[in-house]
Design a protein around this motif. Structure first.
Motif, PDB file in Angstrom:
ATOM      1  N   ARG A   1     -14.128  -3.602  -3.658  1.00 29.10           N
ATOM      2  CA  ARG A   1     -13.977  -2.970  -4.990  1.00 29.10           C
ATOM      3  C   ARG A   1     -13.333  -1.470  -4.870  1.00 29.10           C
ATOM      4  O   ARG A   1     -13.698  -0.877  -4.265  1.00 29.10           O
ATOM      5  CB  ARG A   1     -15.308  -3.093  -5.714  1.00 29.10           C
ATOM      6  N   ASP A   2     -12.290  -1.184  -5.989  1.00 27.26           N
ATOM      7  CA  ASP A   2     -11.972  -0.013  -6.114  1.00 27.26           C
ATOM      8  C   ASP A   2     -11.622   0.580  -4.589  1.00 27.26           C
ATOM      9  O   ASP A   2     -11.457   1.782  -4.266  1.00 27.26           O
ATOM     10  CB  ASP A   2     -12.782   0.965  -6.745  1.00 27.26           C
ATOM     11  N   GLN A   3     -10.868  -0.081  -3.756  1.00 30.50           N
ATOM     12  CA  GLN A   3     -10.379   0.245  -2.464  1.00 30.50           C
ATOM     13  C   GLN A   3      -9.278   1.040  -2.171  1.00 30.50           C
ATOM     14  O   GLN A   3      -8.815   1.733  -1.376  1.00 30.50           O
ATOM     15  CB  GLN A   3     -10.490  -1.068  -1.265  1.00 30.50           C
ATOM     16  N   TYR A   4      -8.238   0.853  -3.250  1.00 30.54           N
ATOM     17  CA  TYR A   4      -6.989   1.255  -3.142  1.00 30.54           C
ATOM     18  C   TYR A   4      -6.669   2.062  -4.217  1.00 30.54           C
ATOM     19  O   TYR A   4      -6.852   1.433  -5.384  1.00 30.54           O
ATOM     20  CB  TYR A   4      -5.960   0.100  -2.870  1.00 30.54           C
ATOM     21  N   PHE A   5      -6.275   3.096  -4.123  1.00 25.12           N
ATOM     22  CA  PHE A   5      -5.831   4.130  -5.394  1.00 25.12           C
ATOM     23  C   PHE A   5      -4.283   4.317  -4.947  1.00 25.12           C
ATOM     24  O   PHE A   5      -3.531   4.841  -4.125  1.00 25.12           O
ATOM     25  CB  PHE A   5      -6.484   5.483  -5.036  1.00 25.12           C
ATOM     26  N   ASP A   6      -3.798   3.984  -6.135  1.00 26.90           N
ATOM     27  CA  ASP A   6      -2.170   3.948  -6.402  1.00 26.90           C
ATOM     28  C   ASP A   6      -1.376   5.246  -6.872  1.00 26.90           C
ATOM     29  O   ASP A   6      -0.267   5.210  -7.043  1.00 26.90           O
ATOM     30  CB  ASP A   6      -1.807   2.979  -6.968  1.00 26.90           C
TER      31      ASP A   6
ATOM     32  N   GLN B   1      -2.700   6.578  -9.565  1.00 25.27           N
ATOM     33  CA  GLN B   1      -3.131   6.670 -11.039  1.00 25.27           C
ATOM     34  C   GLN B   1      -4.520   5.878 -11.340  1.00 25.27           C
ATOM     35  O   GLN B   1      -4.851   6.332 -12.008  1.00 25.27           O
ATOM     36  CB  GLN B   1      -1.800   5.845 -11.878  1.00 25.27           C
ATOM     37  N   ALA B   2      -4.566   4.745 -10.443  1.00 25.49           N
ATOM     38  CA  ALA B   2      -5.752   3.958 -10.842  1.00 25.49           C
ATOM     39  C   ALA B   2      -6.547   3.308  -9.539  1.00 25.49           C
ATOM     40  O   ALA B   2      -5.597   3.128  -8.456  1.00 25.49           O
ATOM     41  CB  ALA B   2      -5.486   2.872 -11.715  1.00 25.49           C
ATOM     42  N   TYR B   3      -7.729   2.886  -9.343  1.00 22.53           N
ATOM     43  CA  TYR B   3      -8.168   2.321  -8.196  1.00 22.53           C
ATOM     44  C   TYR B   3      -8.080   0.725  -8.394  1.00 22.53           C
ATOM     45  O   TYR B   3      -8.020   0.080  -9.632  1.00 22.53           O
ATOM     46  CB  TYR B   3      -9.592   2.508  -8.098  1.00 22.53           C
ATOM     47  N   HIS B   4      -7.723  -0.047  -7.440  1.00 22.26           N
ATOM     48  CA  HIS B   4      -7.521  -1.419  -7.308  1.00 22.26           C
ATOM     49  C   HIS B   4      -8.528  -2.106  -6.354  1.00 22.26           C
ATOM     50  O   HIS B   4      -8.784  -1.588  -5.358  1.00 22.26           O
ATOM     51  CB  HIS B   4      -6.191  -1.838  -7.203  1.00 22.26           C
ATOM     52  N   ALA B   5      -8.961  -3.372  -6.711  1.00 22.71           N
ATOM     53  CA  ALA B   5      -9.774  -4.145  -5.561  1.00 22.71           C
ATOM     54  C   ALA B   5      -8.819  -4.694  -4.655  1.00 22.71           C
ATOM     55  O   ALA B   5      -7.512  -5.021  -5.012  1.00 22.71           O
ATOM     56  CB  ALA B   5     -10.590  -5.132  -6.390  1.00 22.71           C
TER      57      ALA B   5
ATOM     58  N   TYR C   1       0.766  -1.199   0.174  1.00 21.92           N
ATOM     59  CA  TYR C   1      -0.133  -0.063  -0.114  1.00 21.92           C
ATOM     60  C   TYR C   1       0.963   1.304  -0.053  1.00 21.92           C
ATOM     61  O   TYR C   1       0.514   2.132  -0.601  1.00 21.92           O
ATOM     62  CB  TYR C   1      -1.018  -0.095   1.227  1.00 21.92           C
TER      63      TYR C   1
END
Length: 174
Positions: A147-152, A154-158, A36
């Motif tokens: 769903r879409d829990q982590y934002f790096d 540039q993009a959201y990730h599950a 993270y």
């Protein structure tokens, strides 16, 4: 309680002397990209993290060692009295083939037999197929997808969540 099965190596409490080596593992690009916190961690950040956590009874900061020496880090966090612990882990980038599975066994033996956890749970970014397969190979069950829990940046990730109960781990009894 049962003693951990030493054929898988062993885990021991992390010490200040371990900080440079563990930081080197953690900052390796092949490890960092699945975390993270994906920036390169400074020695000062790492020392401050260790100072905040080393004496916290809810935290178990462990180094995994096999016959070739230290090659992995494991962290359990079990706040409160429920004996439910979140875990996280990573290997040295140059760890021998099979070290991950041995780390998993040694850490979970510690968690269930020494620390006395009722449940261990973990998370993996949905694009981390190796971690997902790793959890499943150790007997963890998928408990949900955030769903879409982590934002790096540039993009959201599950995020995939897993859980393993004490009685589901081989060698433990209810």
């Amino acid at each position: 309680m049962n003693e951990p099965d030493v054929r898988y190596g062993r885990v021991r409490r992390m010490t200040r002397e371990d900080l440079p080596r563990v930081l080197q593992w953690r900052n390796h690009p092949d490890v960092r990209r699945y975390m993270y916190t994906q920036h390169e961690i400074t020695l000062e950040e790492h020392q401050a993290w260790f100072a905040r956590n080393e004496h916290d009874p809810a935290r178990h900061l462990l180094v995994y060692e096999d016959e070739w020496g230290g090659c992995g880090f494991v962290h359990f966090h079990a706040p409160g009295n429920a004996r439910i612990a979140e875990w996280g882990f990573y290997l040295a980038p140059d760890a021998a083939r099979g070290a991950g599975r041995r780390l998993g066994h040694a850490a979970l033996d510690y968690g269930f037999s020494v620390a006395g956890f009722h449940k261990v749970w973990g998370e993996a970014l949905a694009y981390n197929d190796r971690s997902i397969r790793f959890h499943e190979s150790l007997g963890f069950r998928q408990e949900g997808v955030l769903r879409d829990q982590y934002f790096d940046g540039q993009a959201y990730h599950a995020i995939v969540r897993f859980g393993l109960l004490h009685h589901e781990w081989p060698g433990t009894s209810t």
